[in-house]
Design a protein around this motif. Structure first.
Motif, PDB file in Angstrom:
ATOM      1  N   ILE A   1       0.650  -1.003  -0.094  1.00 48.46           N
ATOM      2  CA  ILE A   1       0.130   0.121  -0.053  1.00 48.46           C
ATOM      3  C   ILE A   1       0.691   1.348   0.054  1.00 48.46           C
ATOM      4  CG2 ILE A   1      -1.848   1.298   1.428  1.00 48.46           C
ATOM      5  CD1 ILE A   1      -2.856  -1.458   1.902  1.00 48.46           C
ATOM      6  N   ALA A   2       1.909   1.190   0.839  1.00 49.48           N
ATOM      7  CA  ALA A   2       3.026   2.253   1.098  1.00 49.48           C
ATOM      8  C   ALA A   2       3.711   2.574  -0.323  1.00 49.48           C
ATOM      9  CB  ALA A   2       3.687   2.040   1.951  1.00 49.48           C
ATOM     10  N   TYR A   3       4.071   1.498  -1.037  1.00 47.84           N
ATOM     11  CA  TYR A   3       4.734   1.494  -2.117  1.00 47.84           C
ATOM     12  C   TYR A   3       3.989   1.918  -3.708  1.00 47.84           C
ATOM     13  CZ  TYR A   3       8.019   0.201  -6.104  1.00 47.84           C
ATOM     14  OH  TYR A   3       8.903   0.348  -7.033  1.00 47.84           O
ATOM     15  N   ALA A   4       2.573   1.779  -3.605  1.00 44.64           N
ATOM     16  CA  ALA A   4       1.855   1.969  -4.693  1.00 44.64           C
ATOM     17  C   ALA A   4       1.994   3.415  -5.122  1.00 44.64           C
ATOM     18  CB  ALA A   4       0.338   1.859  -4.124  1.00 44.64           C
ATOM     19  N   PRO A   5       2.113   4.539  -4.546  1.00 46.32           N
ATOM     20  CA  PRO A   5       2.188   5.675  -5.143  1.00 46.32           C
ATOM     21  C   PRO A   5       3.888   5.782  -5.862  1.00 46.32           C
ATOM     22  CG  PRO A   5       1.465   6.181  -2.710  1.00 46.32           C
ATOM     23  CD  PRO A   5       1.789   4.699  -3.228  1.00 46.32           C
TER      24      PRO A   5
ATOM     25  N   ALA B   1       5.353   3.269  -7.152  1.00 49.75           N
ATOM     26  CA  ALA B   1       5.315   2.487  -8.296  1.00 49.75           C
ATOM     27  C   ALA B   1       4.674   3.474  -9.238  1.00 49.75           C
ATOM     28  CB  ALA B   1       4.556   1.137  -8.087  1.00 49.75           C
ATOM     29  N   VAL B   2       3.717   4.161  -9.181  1.00 50.20           N
ATOM     30  CA  VAL B   2       3.386   5.090 -10.244  1.00 50.20           C
ATOM     31  C   VAL B   2       4.378   6.129 -10.503  1.00 50.20           C
ATOM     32  CG1 VAL B   2       1.412   6.801 -10.834  1.00 50.20           C
ATOM     33  CG2 VAL B   2       0.863   4.733  -9.468  1.00 50.20           C
ATOM     34  N   TYR B   3       5.166   6.458  -9.704  1.00 49.36           N
ATOM     35  CA  TYR B   3       6.043   7.486 -10.025  1.00 49.36           C
ATOM     36  C   TYR B   3       7.386   6.985 -10.799  1.00 49.36           C
ATOM     37  CZ  TYR B   3      10.168  10.718  -9.144  1.00 49.36           C
ATOM     38  OH  TYR B   3      11.155  11.244  -9.412  1.00 49.36           O
ATOM     39  N   PHE B   4       7.608   5.852 -10.430  1.00 49.26           N
ATOM     40  CA  PHE B   4       8.811   5.248 -11.069  1.00 49.26           C
ATOM     41  C   PHE B   4       8.236   4.773 -12.388  1.00 49.26           C
ATOM     42  CE2 PHE B   4      10.381   3.862  -6.776  1.00 49.26           C
ATOM     43  CZ  PHE B   4      11.300   4.919  -6.487  1.00 49.26           C
ATOM     44  N   ALA B   5       6.809   4.406 -12.601  1.00 47.03           N
ATOM     45  CA  ALA B   5       6.558   4.054 -13.764  1.00 47.03           C
ATOM     46  C   ALA B   5       6.811   5.126 -14.805  1.00 47.03           C
ATOM     47  CB  ALA B   5       5.144   3.513 -14.097  1.00 47.03           C
TER      48      ALA B   5
END
Length: 186
Positions: A21-25, A27-31
């Motif tokens: 849950i914490a990594y989800a934002p 992941a969007v940024y890295f993508a």
């Protein structure tokens, strides 16, 4: 006291869910960042392809050298603007860019050398007129040399300025001699 394996598994499952849950934002940024780097790479490839085509299609015997300078400057600025790219691609695309740009620069620098030599030759001819006995003829020849100067074209800006100043000084001396000649006749 250490948790038993059932408690440890339960804690791990809770931790992993919270981490996802914490990594989800992130992941969007890295993508998004990866897409930016891929887009930058594709733009750099387009720049390289354009330079390669420009080199092949340019008639170097009749080139517009100011346009060539602008192509070089624009390519460098645009290539730099499309940064960053994937690190694994950085060296390869930079090498391709440099390889595409070098022959274009070589043609331009060859033209700079041609113009510099031609203008130095005109400067030598003008300087030799200072010792001419016929002041009126020397002034006419200087006017002809000035016209030739314009026709030679433009070289590297700094070099052109230095040579022009020297050429202009010689012309001013010749035309001052011509004025003195006419002042003596009056």
């Amino acid at each position: 006291r250490l948790p038993n394996s059932e408690q440890a598994q339960s804690l791990w499952t809770q931790f992993k869910a919270a981490a996802e849950i914490a990594y989800a934002p992130c992941a969007v940024y890295f993508a998004t960042e990866k897409n930016v780097r891929l887009n930058n790479l594709s733009q750099r490839v387009i720049i390289c392809e354009s330079l390669e085509q420009y080199l092949l299609q340019q008639n170097w015997a009749q080139a517009d050298w100011r346009s060539v300078e602008k192509v070089i400057d624009t390519a460098i600025k645009e290539f730099t603007r499309f940064h960053p790219v994937e690190r694994s691609e950085e060296k390869q695309i930079k090498h391709r860019f440099d390889a595409a740009l070098k022959p274009i620069k070589d043609h331009l620098y060859q033209e700079y050398r041609r113009v510099e030599q031609a203008k130095k030759s005109l400067l030598e001819k003008a300087t030799s007129l200072l010792s001419a006995e016929n002041t009126l003829d020397a002034a006419k020849q200087m006017q002809h040399l000035q016209q030739q100067w314009k026709e030679v074209g433009n070289g590297k800006h700094h070099v052109d300025q230095v040579l022009w100043k020297q050429f202009q000084d010689v012309g001013n001396q010749l035309f001052a001699k011509r004025r003195e000649y006419f002042d003596e006749k009056i």
